[in-house]
Design an enzyme around this catalytic site. Structure first.
Site, short mmCIF file in Angstrom:
data_model
loop_
_atom_site.label_atom_id
_atom_site.label_comp_id
_atom_site.label_asym_id
_atom_site.label_seq_id
_atom_site.Cartn_x
_atom_site.Cartn_y
_atom_site.Cartn_z
N ARG A 58 85.22 57.70 -46.85
CA ARG A 58 85.17 56.75 -45.74
C ARG A 58 83.85 56.00 -45.70
O ARG A 58 83.79 54.88 -45.17
CB ARG A 58 85.48 57.46 -44.42
CG ARG A 58 86.95 57.85 -44.31
CD ARG A 58 87.25 58.48 -42.98
NE ARG A 58 86.52 59.71 -42.77
CZ ARG A 58 86.89 60.90 -43.24
NH1 ARG A 58 88.01 61.01 -43.93
NH2 ARG A 58 86.16 61.97 -43.01
N GLU A 95 81.32 73.99 -44.82
CA GLU A 95 81.64 75.11 -43.92
C GLU A 95 82.37 76.21 -44.69
O GLU A 95 82.12 77.38 -44.52
CB GLU A 95 82.49 74.61 -42.76
CG GLU A 95 81.68 74.34 -41.52
CD GLU A 95 82.51 73.76 -40.42
OE1 GLU A 95 82.98 72.62 -40.60
OE2 GLU A 95 82.72 74.44 -39.40
P1 AMP Z 1 78.57 66.68 -42.95
O1 AMP Z 1 78.22 66.76 -44.38
O2 AMP Z 1 78.92 67.98 -42.33
O3 AMP Z 1 77.56 65.90 -42.13
O4 AMP Z 1 79.95 65.92 -42.85
C1 AMP Z 1 79.96 64.59 -43.03
C2 AMP Z 1 81.18 64.16 -43.81
O5 AMP Z 1 82.36 64.85 -43.42
C3 AMP Z 1 81.38 62.71 -43.54
O6 AMP Z 1 81.62 62.11 -44.79
C4 AMP Z 1 82.58 62.67 -42.63
O7 AMP Z 1 83.46 61.70 -43.11
C5 AMP Z 1 83.22 64.03 -42.67
N1 AMP Z 1 83.38 64.65 -41.34
C6 AMP Z 1 82.74 65.75 -40.88
N2 AMP Z 1 83.14 66.07 -39.66
C7 AMP Z 1 84.05 65.14 -39.31
C8 AMP Z 1 84.85 64.93 -38.13
N3 AMP Z 1 84.79 65.74 -37.06
N4 AMP Z 1 85.68 63.87 -38.12
C9 AMP Z 1 85.75 63.05 -39.20
N5 AMP Z 1 85.05 63.21 -40.32
C10 AMP Z 1 84.20 64.24 -40.38
#
Ligand code: AMP
Length: 170
Positions: A58, A95
């Site tokens: 995205r 996670e």
């Molecule tokens: P992080 O690496 O945990 O910061 O996660 C970021 C990535 O995961 C981004 O590329 C987001 O597109 C996706 N992501 C994580 N949590 C969500 C959420 N609650 N809703 C949509 N996309 C998420």
């Protein structure tokens, strides 16, 4: 923007509220406004940049039009095995399990200033891994711009020394 981001409860797994941006993408006025706002806010906080990097998948949708808006190049950071030429690769913990991101080694020239763009900042693992990729190329991450920051997760703390702008925070 709030009206055009839809919460999907328990997706992709129980306990997660997934922020679905597809209604926003389908609204030309909303999409255009978000691209312009994020481009302006991004360079206001990061300063002028030479390159916009977007993370699969995205992040691509937002980063490419932001790069065009700013008149700079777009560089994709992709999941492992998708880029055809020599890459740098960084693995990081999710996670559940782990992921690897890659960038073409010659995509960013030494010293270039880079704006990282993604849809959601959650734990910050994606942004931190992407920063490492940019730095392996010799680039400098000037800032991070996201549509939405999940403030109950430690994303911002992962890149505490960088300017981070979010159009909305939940
Ligand atoms: P992080 O690496 O945990 O910061 O996660 C970021 C990535 O995961 C981004 O590329 C987001 O597109 C996706 N992501 C994580 N949590 C969500 C959420 N609650 N809703 C949509 N996309 C998420």
């Amino acid at each position: 923007m709030r009206r055009l981001l839809v919460d999907v409860v328990d997706y992709p797994e129980p306990g997660i509220i997934f922020k679905d941006i597809t209604p926003l993408l389908g609204d030309p006025a909303g999409f255009a406004e978000v691209v312009e706002s994020l481009a302006v806010a991004g360079v206001e906080s990061a300063g002028e940049v030479d390159v916009v990097v977007g993370m699969e998948a995205r992040g691509f949708i937002l980063a490419a039009p932001i790069a065009l808006h700013l008149g700079v190049g777009f560089v994709p950071v992709r999941k492992a095995g998708k880029l055809p030429r020599e890459t740098h690769a960084v693995s990081y913990d999710l996670e559940y399990g782990a992921a690897t991101l890659e960038v073409h080694r010659d995509a960013i020239a030494p010293g270039q200033r880079v704006l990282l763009v993604d849809d959601v900042l959650a734990t910050g693992g994606t942004v931190a891994a992407t920063r490492e990729l940019v730095e392996r190329c010799g680039g400098v991450v000037a800032g991070v711009a996201v549509l939405l920051e999940l403030s109950f997760l430690p994303g911002r703390a992962q890149v505490a020394d960088l300017p981070v702008v979010a159009l909305d925070v939940v």
